[in-house]
Design a protein around this motif. Structure first.
Motif, PDB file in Angstrom:
ATOM      1  N   HIS A 156       8.650  43.728   7.916  1.00 22.82           N
ATOM      2  CA  HIS A 156       8.676  43.166   6.561  1.00 22.82           C
ATOM      3  C   HIS A 156       7.385  42.478   6.113  1.00 22.82           C
ATOM      4  CE1 HIS A 156      12.955  43.983   6.421  1.00 22.82           C
ATOM      5  NE2 HIS A 156      13.146  43.284   7.523  1.00 22.82           N
ATOM      6  N   SER A 212      12.164  42.784  -6.975  1.00 25.87           N
ATOM      7  CA  SER A 212      12.317  44.218  -6.740  1.00 25.87           C
ATOM      8  C   SER A 212      11.963  44.651  -5.319  1.00 25.87           C
ATOM      9  CB  SER A 212      11.448  44.996  -7.744  1.00 25.87           C
ATOM     10  OG  SER A 212      10.089  44.580  -7.664  1.00 25.87           O
ATOM     11  N   GLU A 213      11.077  43.904  -4.650  1.00 24.64           N
ATOM     12  CA  GLU A 213      10.686  44.255  -3.277  1.00 24.64           C
ATOM     13  C   GLU A 213      10.925  43.066  -2.353  1.00 24.64           C
ATOM     14  OE1 GLU A 213       7.993  45.289  -5.690  1.00 24.64           O
ATOM     15  OE2 GLU A 213       9.241  47.076  -5.836  1.00 24.64           O
ATOM     16  N   ASN A 268       3.703  51.606  -0.104  1.00 26.57           N
ATOM     17  CA  ASN A 268       3.554  50.214   0.328  1.00 26.57           C
ATOM     18  C   ASN A 268       4.096  49.996   1.737  1.00 26.57           C
ATOM     19  OD1 ASN A 268       2.243  49.196  -1.959  1.00 26.57           O
ATOM     20  ND2 ASN A 268       4.173  48.878  -3.047  1.00 26.57           N
ATOM     21  N   LYS A 317       7.634  39.839  -7.210  1.00 26.10           N
ATOM     22  CA  LYS A 317       8.233  41.087  -6.750  1.00 26.10           C
ATOM     23  C   LYS A 317       8.633  40.971  -5.283  1.00 26.10           C
ATOM     24  CE  LYS A 317       5.786  44.316  -9.780  1.00 26.10           C
ATOM     25  NZ  LYS A 317       4.848  45.469  -9.837  1.00 26.10           N
ATOM     26  N   ARG A 318       7.723  40.382  -4.498  1.00 27.91           N
ATOM     27  CA  ARG A 318       7.936  40.266  -3.058  1.00 27.91           C
ATOM     28  C   ARG A 318       8.343  38.842  -2.701  1.00 27.91           C
ATOM     29  NH1 ARG A 318       3.596  43.496  -4.043  1.00 27.91           N
ATOM     30  NH2 ARG A 318       3.999  45.670  -3.417  1.00 27.91           N
ATOM     31  N   ALA A 361       7.186  52.537  -3.402  1.00 34.82           N
ATOM     32  CA  ALA A 361       7.836  51.866  -2.284  1.00 34.82           C
ATOM     33  C   ALA A 361       7.415  52.460  -0.938  1.00 34.82           C
ATOM     34  CB  ALA A 361       9.352  51.928  -2.437  1.00 34.82           C
ATOM     35  N   GLU A 378       9.818  42.772   1.413  1.00 38.07           N
ATOM     36  CA  GLU A 378       8.403  42.685   1.765  1.00 38.07           C
ATOM     37  C   GLU A 378       7.992  41.220   1.639  1.00 38.07           C
ATOM     38  OE1 GLU A 378       6.229  45.466  -0.646  1.00 38.07           O
ATOM     39  OE2 GLU A 378       7.540  47.139  -0.093  1.00 38.07           O
TER      40      GLU A 378
END
Length: 758
Positions: free
Chosen positions: A420, A341-342, A673, A388-389, A670, A345
């Motif tokens: 990032h 999802s991320e 973060n 996630k990342r 989001a 990052e």
């Protein structure tokens, strides 16, 4: 200090254990909603159970089987093996290559020509019990990388550790090093500082040796009977001036790609100004024994069975050094598990794999732990877990000559990293003992929480508990013990330089951590042919159990950063640390002024004169101008703004944690973060530090005369130390500006979080 009784120690230990048991029971997982926290803990437990000490030992044996310095056949073989294992474990892998300058020895001659003749052996002999110490055809000879070529013949002067204070002592003794070759012992500062300071004082050559008091038979049994450096052991190492900039000397600030614009050799500012050669204490002893002149001060006397004199002479030595100034291709192995999802990052983890010789401890012990983390993470991914990342695991080449592999990669990708990167976690080597952590103080609480999750392999308590107990029992006073007991976390140290975090933190402004275990095994084979698998498995982490603990600790941190709903930065820790730095600077400035006033008073009253100390030069002393008042108000105002923003963020975060962190589970985080990721970069200044623009971080940097050791708020601190009062005033304003920037970023994150959880 009086020895404590057993009863007292037992009582202290009982109290400490009681406190620690209460602290260990603390609930919650920073940055996770209640439901996600439960799943995360299960995932982390599965990961830690997967880590195998036996596998780590297998990797270590393979990676350290042969010498693998930059450009060597086995360095290339290790790189290919690392890439193949990452692929086998399911990671996306690519290799990034750079073309860098890496000199190697062509000619090394050191001989004493007066008052008697002695030719230094400059050779580490094989040891019969050690199967890899005899791989001489593949070993780099003992040398200091980026020493200039040179041939000099001159009197010898002993300069103790060769740091600035030692030259002040020589001046008081009436000893000059101008036109001399100096001999300094390893220790007290990074090796590159020794020729740097020697050249500034007019020396024409530099020898560096390991004295047995610091690193040999005075400390303990020498190898192979014990872990300490044998008489012929030599510490190799770079002497490039990394306090100005690390990385490839020809491409400062830009990646050393094939088509990069390069400096000419004669334009490089980070090479030594004089030729430098490291030697063993077996080769140093006859040189030191031939010195006359003043007897060295007591604190200068090492462990050799001689009377230590400063010189100069009658010893005269001849030093001739020539190098192959070759370009080499270096290869960084970059492995990736894409985020879900991320994905934009990045959580980045690294360790280098090149060594001066076989390097079982430095760097293979850290590299092997990292590879076992990668295998275990790959197993989690195969079972269905997706972070996630995005997670990046980086095996760096060419760290030993000057942090080259990581620096060139960071310089190439600096803008991407600023956009990032969440954080960078580094290891280098480890041994048996206690967890040590240095890094960005916004990650202090986070890494304390991680350390509570990992069990010490020998004490069956958490690695957090073991370190905290040590701090309490070694406290110098009752007040300090009480203060330590009251803390729910232990402080982490600030980062200077000396490993691959440097470019991430100081150049790109990425929040960084450096971890290792150490403290219960000693030894003296650093950067020698004897740092190999045989030595490591007999005298360091014998069963690789602390390698397992290291992999469990770092891997847990990676998992937690990769999967957190809200990135677990804590700015109260940062604010408290900055407040301490500001107080230190004010006291430093006051002390400098007080010393000047007192000296001037003594001169005016005739108490302090040229004849009051027979060691002082004969010129009469003169009064020094009292410096203007330094205005610390900009720093104090910025600190207050930082404190207010940090408190605001922590209040909002506390509300988000209520009801089991349910607000975190339903919020869109989001934007929050993204702002948290920018917080470390806000502490940088694009103009860099005075005289060394490559170093952009304004809170942490290696000292100009300390090498690896950190100078906090370095622009201000070093200006005060050097009595450059105008520069100190300018630096105060520059640091205040970045603290104001940091406060604004934190405030924005607090407001965004407030909106997200409503």
């Amino acid at each position: 200090m009086k020895r404590r009784s057993l009863a007292t120690l037992a009582a202290l230990t009982f109290v400490a254990w009681t406190l620690l048991a209460q602290q260990e029971a603390a609930p919650g997982l920073a940055g996770f909603s209640g439901e996600n926290a439960r799943g995360q803990r299960q995932l982390e437990q599965k990961f830690r159970a997967e880590i195998s000490a036996e596998s780590i030992g297998g990797y270590a044996k393979l990676l350290s089987a042969r010498p693998h310095h930059v450009g060597s056949p086995y360095d290339k073989q290790d790189e290919e093996w690392l890439a193949s294992k990452f692929k086998e474990w399911g990671w996306d892998v690519h290799v990034e290559s750079f073309q860098v300058l890496f000199p190697t020895p062509k000619e090394r001659v050191l001989e004493m020509i007066e008052p008697s003749r002695y030719t230094a052996r400059l050779q580490e002999p094989p040891i019969a019990d050690d199967p890899t110490s005899g791989q001489q055809s593949e070993q780099l000879p003992s040398y200091n990388a980026y020493s200039i070529d040179g041939e000099v013949t001159a009197p010898l002067v002993y300069v103790n550790y060769g740091v600035p204070d030692d030259y002040e002592e020589l001046e008081r003794m009436g000893v000059s090093v101008k036109g001399a070759i100096v001999i300094a012992r390893y220790g007290a500062s990074w090796r590159g500082i020794k020729p740097k300071v020697a050249a500034e004082h007019g020396a024409v050559g530099c020898l560096i040796y390991s004295d047995p008091r610091d690193d040999g038979y005075t400390a303990g049994d020498v190898y192979p009977k014990g872990p300490w450096r044998p008489a012929e052991g030599v510490q190799r190492g770079s002497v490039v001036d990394m306090a100005v900039y690390p990385g490839d000397p020809l491409t400062p600030g830009i990646g050393a790609t094939r088509d990069a614009k390069r400096l000419k050799l004669e334009d490089v500012k980070v090479f030594t100004k004089i030729p430098v050669q490291p030697i063993s204490y077996a080769d140093a002893q006859p040189l030191l024994a031939a010195l006359d002149g003043p007897v060295a001060p007591a604190r200068w006397r090492g462990g050799l069975p001689i009377t230590y004199h400063a010189g100069p002479g009658p010893a005269k030595v001849h030093l001739r050094l020539k190098f192959n100034w070759d370009m080499k291709q270096i290869n960084d192995v970059i492995a990736r598990i894409p985020g879900s999802s991320e994905a934009e990052e990045w959580v980045i983890r690294g360790n280098h794999y090149d060594a001066w010789v076989n390097g079982a401890q430095d760097p293979v012990s850290g590299m092997s732990a990292m590879m076992e983390e990668a295998r275990a993470l790959g197993e989690l991914a195969k079972s269905g877990w997706k972070p996630k990342r995005t997670i990046l695991y980086c095996a760096w080449d060419a760290e030993e000559p000057g942090l080259i592999g990581s620096t060139e990669w960071v310089e190439t990708h600096a803008e991407e990293l600023r956009a990032h990167a969440v954080a960078y976690i580094n290891t280098d080597s480890h041994s048996r003992g206690y967890l040590n952590v240095s890094g960005s103080h916004s990650l202090e609480t986070f890494i304390n929480q991680v350390a509570r999750e990992v069990t010490d392999p020998e004490k069956n308590i958490s690695v957090w508990q073991r370190r905290h107990l040590k701090r309490i029992t070694e406290a110098s006073s009752g007040e300090e013990r009480e203060r330590l007991r009251s803390r729910a976390t232990w402080p982490i140290e600030a980062l200077g330089s000396g490993s691959d975090y440097t470019a991430f933190l100081d150049f790109a402004g990425v929040a960084s951590l450096n971890l290792d275990f150490s403290g219960e095994t000693d030894g003296g084979v650093y950067h020698s042919v004897y740092d190999d698998y045989y030595w490591f498995t007999h005298f360091s982490d014998v069963g690789f159990v602390y390698g397992r603990a290291l992999a469990q600790t770092v891997g847990t941190a990676v998992l937690r950063l990769a999967d957190a709903d809200l990135l677990p930065f804590n700015f109260a820790d940062l604010t408290a640390t900055v407040r301490g730095y500001v107080g230190e600077l004010q006291r430093l400035a006051e002390n400098e002024v007080s010393q000047i006033r007192e000296r001037n008073r003594q001169i005016g009253e005739g108490v302090f004169s040229a004849t009051s100390d027979p060691r002082m030069p004969s010129a009469p002393p003169t009064a020094e101008a009292v410096p203007p008042h330094l205005n610390f108000a900009p720093l104090q105002n910025a600190l207050e703004a930082l404190n207010q923003s940090a408190e605001h963020y922590q209040r909002v975060y506390a509300r988000a944690e209520q009801e089991g962190g349910a607000a975190l589970g339903r919020a869109s985080l989001a934007q929050v973060n993204l702002e948290l990721m920018r917080s470390e970069h806000a502490l940088t200044d694009a103009n860099g530090l005075p005289g060394r623009a490559w170093f952009k971080h304004q809170l942490y940097a290696p000292g100009f005369y300390t090498g690896y050791a950190v100078k906090t708020m370095p622009a201000v601190r070093e200006a005060i130390e050097q009595k450059q009062w105008g520069a100190a005033e300018q630096a105060i304003n520059a640091v205040a500006k970045v603290l104001d920037n940091e406060a604004a970023v934190i405030e924005k994150a607090a407001v965004s979080l407030e909106h997200a959880i409503q």
